[in-house]
Design a protein around this motif. Structure first.
Motif, PDB file in Angstrom:
ATOM      1  N   CYS A   1      78.290  27.218  71.354  1.00 13.39           N
ATOM      2  CA  CYS A   1      78.538  28.138  72.465  1.00 13.39           C
ATOM      3  C   CYS A   1      77.374  28.050  73.446  1.00 13.39           C
ATOM      4  O   CYS A   1      76.211  28.015  73.036  1.00 13.39           O
ATOM      5  N   ILE A   2      77.683  28.012  74.741  1.00 12.07           N
ATOM      6  CA  ILE A   2      76.628  27.928  75.759  1.00 12.07           C
ATOM      7  C   ILE A   2      76.538  29.204  76.597  1.00 12.07           C
ATOM      8  O   ILE A   2      75.810  29.245  77.592  1.00 12.07           O
ATOM      9  N   ALA A   3      77.264  30.236  76.201  1.00 12.09           N
ATOM     10  CA  ALA A   3      77.243  31.483  76.974  1.00 12.09           C
ATOM     11  C   ALA A   3      75.843  32.092  76.962  1.00 12.09           C
ATOM     12  O   ALA A   3      75.126  32.049  75.960  1.00 12.09           O
ATOM     13  N   LYS A   4      75.448  32.674  78.076  1.00 12.78           N
ATOM     14  CA  LYS A   4      74.133  33.291  78.205  1.00 12.78           C
ATOM     15  C   LYS A   4      74.184  34.735  77.705  1.00 12.78           C
ATOM     16  O   LYS A   4      75.243  35.336  77.577  1.00 12.78           O
ATOM     17  N   ASN A   5      72.994  35.287  77.464  1.00  9.08           N
ATOM     18  CA  ASN A   5      72.913  36.683  77.014  1.00  9.08           C
ATOM     19  C   ASN A   5      73.505  37.641  78.035  1.00  9.08           C
ATOM     20  O   ASN A   5      74.060  38.675  77.680  1.00  9.08           O
ATOM     21  N   SER A   6      73.377  37.292  79.312  1.00 11.31           N
ATOM     22  CA  SER A   6      73.920  38.160  80.362  1.00 11.31           C
ATOM     23  C   SER A   6      75.443  38.260  80.262  1.00 11.31           C
ATOM     24  O   SER A   6      76.023  39.306  80.571  1.00 11.31           O
TER      25      SER A   6
ATOM     26  N   ASP B   1      61.915  19.377  82.275  1.00  9.35           N
ATOM     27  CA  ASP B   1      60.683  18.635  81.973  1.00  9.35           C
ATOM     28  C   ASP B   1      59.506  19.075  82.827  1.00  9.35           C
ATOM     29  O   ASP B   1      58.357  19.048  82.383  1.00  9.35           O
ATOM     30  N   LYS B   2      59.776  19.510  84.050  1.00  9.07           N
ATOM     31  CA  LYS B   2      58.691  19.873  84.960  1.00  9.07           C
ATOM     32  C   LYS B   2      58.299  21.338  84.827  1.00  9.07           C
ATOM     33  O   LYS B   2      57.118  21.659  84.719  1.00  9.07           O
ATOM     34  N   THR B   3      59.278  22.231  84.845  1.00  5.04           N
ATOM     35  CA  THR B   3      58.962  23.667  84.859  1.00  5.04           C
ATOM     36  C   THR B   3      58.959  24.290  83.460  1.00  5.04           C
ATOM     37  O   THR B   3      58.493  25.408  83.286  1.00  5.04           O
ATOM     38  N   ASN B   4      59.512  23.559  82.490  1.00  2.70           N
ATOM     39  CA  ASN B   4      59.637  24.058  81.111  1.00  2.70           C
ATOM     40  C   ASN B   4      60.577  25.259  81.023  1.00  2.70           C
ATOM     41  O   ASN B   4      60.605  25.956  80.010  1.00  2.70           O
ATOM     42  N   GLU B   5      61.363  25.506  82.055  1.00  3.39           N
ATOM     43  CA  GLU B   5      62.326  26.591  82.023  1.00  3.39           C
ATOM     44  C   GLU B   5      63.571  26.162  81.246  1.00  3.39           C
ATOM     45  O   GLU B   5      63.951  24.999  81.235  1.00  3.39           O
ATOM     46  N   ILE B   6      64.191  27.138  80.593  1.00  5.93           N
ATOM     47  CA  ILE B   6      65.405  26.852  79.832  1.00  5.93           C
ATOM     48  C   ILE B   6      66.573  26.659  80.798  1.00  5.93           C
ATOM     49  O   ILE B   6      66.889  27.542  81.578  1.00  5.93           O
TER      50      ILE B   6
END
Length: 292
Positions: A42-47, A81-86
């Motif tokens: 599942c790829i649904a976000k917490n929101s 890779d650059k910002t390390n954000e998910i």
């Protein structure tokens, strides 16, 4: 979110009888299985889940963490890779986690069979996929059904009478009431909190605009408000007197000072309220000096 939940979800015995999990965490696991039918994850976000269950995003985050902690979910995060954000998160439901010997975490005396396994990891196509295109129950129809079971109109009228408010019997208000009742709060607790905050804010120009159910019954707010109300001691029954004395009415300024002091007991770091309290007390002292 592009995922379409299948018509059916799966709630395995391992999850169903694990006493460490809250009811809503078990429900979340079931929802994730419905969203994992196509790809196995599942790829649904917490929101997404927060909107679905009308809870705070932080609440969903805790539910997911518990399911991961106890081995019912595998979480995979893809970062930039650059910002390390998910940039993407995958949740894999695990139906046969490693079960420890502490079988007392399950209901009953002897636990459950440790060999229980539900083949969710294999894509279930024979039955579920065949009905994957069936629409979920219409929200309006579901809401009508809820209204039949619970008299929202009568309850909202009770709120308006007790709190001197004018809330409407709208769809959004019904959903908020239903969500808090589903959390285990009673009708009396809802009315008590709404009445308390309405009285507290009605004379405050900055705060009275927040006397709306979207604020008062928001999950993150209501949890704090109910604690605030419960922290106030119930008024003691007055001793009977042969000649009853007429109780002196509290001055509006005194009432504000009293409410601010109660608030600061629970929120001592609120500098804004503290400064306002000091200002009121200073004015009261100055005025009493003028009268003397």
């Amino acid at each position: 979110m592009n995922e379409q939940p299948s018509y059916y979800s799966i709630l395995t015995a391992n999850v169903r009888y694990d006493k460490r999990l809250k009811a809503n965490e078990k429900l979340l696991f079931s929802e994730i299985t419905a969203l994992s039918n196509k790809n196995g994850y599942c790829i649904a976000k917490n929101s997404y889940f927060a909107r679905l269950y009308d809870v705070a995003v932080e609440t969903v985050s805790r539910w997911v963490s518990h399911l991961v902690k106890y081995g019912y979910l595998k979480r995979e995060e893809i970062r930039d890779d650059k910002t390390n954000e998910i940039i993407e998160r995958k949740l894999y439901p695990i139906t046969n986690p490693k079960i420890e010997d502490n079988s007392d975490r399950f209901c009953g005396t002897g636990g459950i069979d440790k060999k229980i396994n539900t083949p969710i990891d294999e894509k279930i196509k024979e039955n579920i996929t065949s009905i994957n295109n069936i629409n979920m129950l219409d929200k309006d129809n579901s809401e009508v059904s809820n209204t039949n079971r619970f008299n929202y109109s009568k309850f909202i009228n009770s709120i308006n009478e007790e709190a001197n408010t004018n809330f409407r019997n709208s769809s959004n208000n019904r959903k908020l009431i239903h969500a808090r009742l589903a959390d285990g709060y009673t009708e009396e607790e809802l009315i008590k909190v709404i009445k308390f905050k309405a009285n507290q804010w009605k004379d405050n120009e900055k705060m009275k605009k927040y006397i709306v159910l979207t604020t008062l019954l928001r999950p993150s707010n209501f949890d704090k408000y109910i604690q605030e109300v419960e922290s106030i001691p119930e008024p003691q029954e007055k001793r009977k007197r042969k000649v009853p004395l007429k109780e002196k009415e509290r001055d509006p300024i005194e009432e504000k000072i009293y409410q601010y002091k109660l608030f600061l007991k629970e929120h001592p770091d609120n500098e804004k309220i503290r400064k306002e309290l000091e200002r009121l007390e200073r004015n009261r002292t100055e005025n009493s000096g003028d009268v003397a």
